[in-house]
Enzyme design. Structure first.
Site, short mmCIF file in Angstrom:
data_model
loop_
_atom_site.label_atom_id
_atom_site.label_comp_id
_atom_site.label_asym_id
_atom_site.label_seq_id
_atom_site.Cartn_x
_atom_site.Cartn_y
_atom_site.Cartn_z
N HIS A 137 -9.02 14.22 0.05
CA HIS A 137 -8.30 15.25 -0.70
C HIS A 137 -8.76 16.61 -0.19
O HIS A 137 -9.96 16.90 -0.18
CB HIS A 137 -8.64 15.18 -2.19
CG HIS A 137 -8.30 13.88 -2.86
ND1 HIS A 137 -7.21 13.74 -3.69
CD2 HIS A 137 -8.91 12.67 -2.84
CE1 HIS A 137 -7.17 12.49 -4.16
NE2 HIS A 137 -8.20 11.82 -3.66
N ASN A 166 -12.75 9.82 -2.96
CA ASN A 166 -13.20 8.92 -4.03
C ASN A 166 -13.39 7.53 -3.45
O ASN A 166 -12.50 7.02 -2.77
CB ASN A 166 -12.16 8.89 -5.16
CG ASN A 166 -12.01 10.23 -5.84
OD1 ASN A 166 -13.00 10.90 -6.13
ND2 ASN A 166 -10.78 10.65 -6.09
N ASP A 197 -0.20 16.01 -2.39
CA ASP A 197 -0.39 15.04 -3.45
C ASP A 197 0.72 15.20 -4.50
O ASP A 197 1.09 16.31 -4.87
CB ASP A 197 -1.76 15.26 -4.11
CG ASP A 197 -2.20 14.06 -4.94
OD1 ASP A 197 -3.19 13.40 -4.57
OD2 ASP A 197 -1.54 13.79 -5.98
N GLY A 225 -12.91 6.81 -9.58
CA GLY A 225 -11.50 6.98 -9.90
C GLY A 225 -10.56 6.72 -8.75
O GLY A 225 -9.40 7.15 -8.79
N CYS A 248 0.87 -1.19 0.00
CA CYS A 248 0.00 0.00 0.00
C CYS A 248 0.90 1.23 0.00
O CYS A 248 1.71 1.43 0.92
CB CYS A 248 -0.93 0.00 1.21
SG CYS A 248 -1.82 1.56 1.40
N HIS A 293 -4.16 1.41 8.35
CA HIS A 293 -4.89 0.98 7.14
C HIS A 293 -6.20 0.31 7.59
O HIS A 293 -6.38 -0.91 7.45
CB HIS A 293 -4.02 0.00 6.35
CG HIS A 293 -4.53 -0.29 4.97
ND1 HIS A 293 -3.92 0.16 3.81
CD2 HIS A 293 -5.61 -0.98 4.55
CE1 HIS A 293 -4.59 -0.26 2.77
NE2 HIS A 293 -5.62 -0.97 3.19
N CYS A 302 0.53 3.36 3.18
CA CYS A 302 1.18 2.76 4.35
C CYS A 302 2.69 2.98 4.28
O CYS A 302 3.34 3.24 5.29
CB CYS A 302 0.85 1.27 4.45
SG CYS A 302 -0.82 0.93 5.06
N HIS A 347 -8.67 7.96 2.31
CA HIS A 347 -7.99 9.25 2.27
C HIS A 347 -8.95 10.34 1.82
O HIS A 347 -9.93 10.07 1.13
CB HIS A 347 -6.76 9.20 1.35
CG HIS A 347 -7.06 8.79 -0.06
ND1 HIS A 347 -7.21 7.48 -0.43
CD2 HIS A 347 -7.23 9.51 -1.19
CE1 HIS A 347 -7.46 7.40 -1.74
NE2 HIS A 347 -7.48 8.64 -2.22
N THR A 369 -7.77 5.23 -6.74
CA THR A 369 -6.60 4.45 -7.17
C THR A 369 -5.82 3.87 -5.99
O THR A 369 -5.10 2.89 -6.17
CB THR A 369 -5.64 5.32 -8.01
OG1 THR A 369 -5.28 6.48 -7.26
CG2 THR A 369 -6.29 5.74 -9.31
P1 5GP Z 1 -7.53 8.57 -5.38
O1 5GP Z 1 -7.50 8.65 -6.88
O2 5GP Z 1 -7.35 7.15 -4.90
O3 5GP Z 1 -8.72 9.25 -4.76
O4 5GP Z 1 -6.30 9.42 -4.87
C1 5GP Z 1 -5.00 8.93 -4.76
C2 5GP Z 1 -4.09 10.12 -4.83
O5 5GP Z 1 -2.81 9.70 -4.40
C3 5GP Z 1 -3.90 10.67 -6.25
O6 5GP Z 1 -4.33 12.04 -6.27
C4 5GP Z 1 -2.41 10.52 -6.52
O7 5GP Z 1 -1.85 11.62 -7.22
C5 5GP Z 1 -1.84 10.41 -5.13
N1 5GP Z 1 -0.62 9.62 -5.06
C6 5GP Z 1 -0.40 8.40 -5.61
N2 5GP Z 1 0.84 7.96 -5.31
C7 5GP Z 1 1.41 8.94 -4.53
C8 5GP Z 1 2.70 9.06 -3.92
O8 5GP Z 1 3.57 8.18 -4.00
N3 5GP Z 1 2.93 10.20 -3.21
C9 5GP Z 1 1.97 11.18 -3.07
N4 5GP Z 1 2.30 12.26 -2.35
N5 5GP Z 1 0.76 11.08 -3.64
C10 5GP Z 1 0.49 9.98 -4.37
ZN ZN Z 2 -2.46 1.50 3.54
#
Ligand code: 5GP
Ligand code: ZN
Length: 112
Positions: free
Chosen positions: A102, A87, A30, A93, A4, A46, A7, A100, A95
């Site tokens: 935003h 999300n 981000d 979306g 993860c 987690h 994590c 989390h 990922t």
């Molecule tokens: P989701 O799309 O799941 O709502 O948001 C995941 C967010 O994590 C995305 O906006 C992506 O840019 C951010 N993200 C993914 N990998 C990393 C990382 O290694 N470091 C940071 N700071 N953000 C990340």
């Molecule tokens: Zn995690």
């Protein structure tokens, strides 16, 4: 949890630009900002994959996350307001499957 990304950020195994940390949560910028200010606020543990799993048992933690978000918004000078997005699931979306939130600020467009 193994594999993860968030994590690993909590453990310091992946570098991040951290803004805030306490016993329960961590906040960091981000890596691919979608707004002039784009910060992620996550529980350190987690515990849940997404907001879809939130129940009353997590009420205090979720309230704490929103308090941290408001404090960060003040510190970041978001006097005109901000947006909180979470999300939940592939159609939204999502990922990273570690709960989390935003924190988006600056000039924001309309919601999708
Ligand atoms: P989701 O799309 O799941 O709502 O948001 C995941 C967010 O994590 C995305 O906006 C992506 O840019 C951010 N993200 C993914 N990998 C990393 C990382 O290694 N470091 C940071 N700071 N953000 C990340
Ligand atoms: Zn995690």
């Amino acid at each position: 949890m193994d594999n993860c990304i968030f994590c690993k950020i909590v453990k310091g195994e992946i570098p991040s630009r951290k803004l805030y940390e306490d016993e329960q949560v961590v906040a960091f910028y981000d890596v691919a900002p979608a707004a002039p200010v784009h910060v992620l606020v996550i529980p350190k543990e987690h515990i849940l994959e997404s907001a879809r799993e939130i129940t009353g048992a997590y009420g205090a933690l979720i309230a704490h996350i929103y308090e941290v978000i408001a404090k960060l918004a003040d510190e970041l000078g978001l006097t005109g307001g901000y947006r909180v997005v979470t999300n939940a699931g592939p159609d939204a979306g999502q990922t990273v499957m570690h709960l989390h939130f935003h924190l988006l600020g600056g000039k924001l467009g309309p919601m999708a």
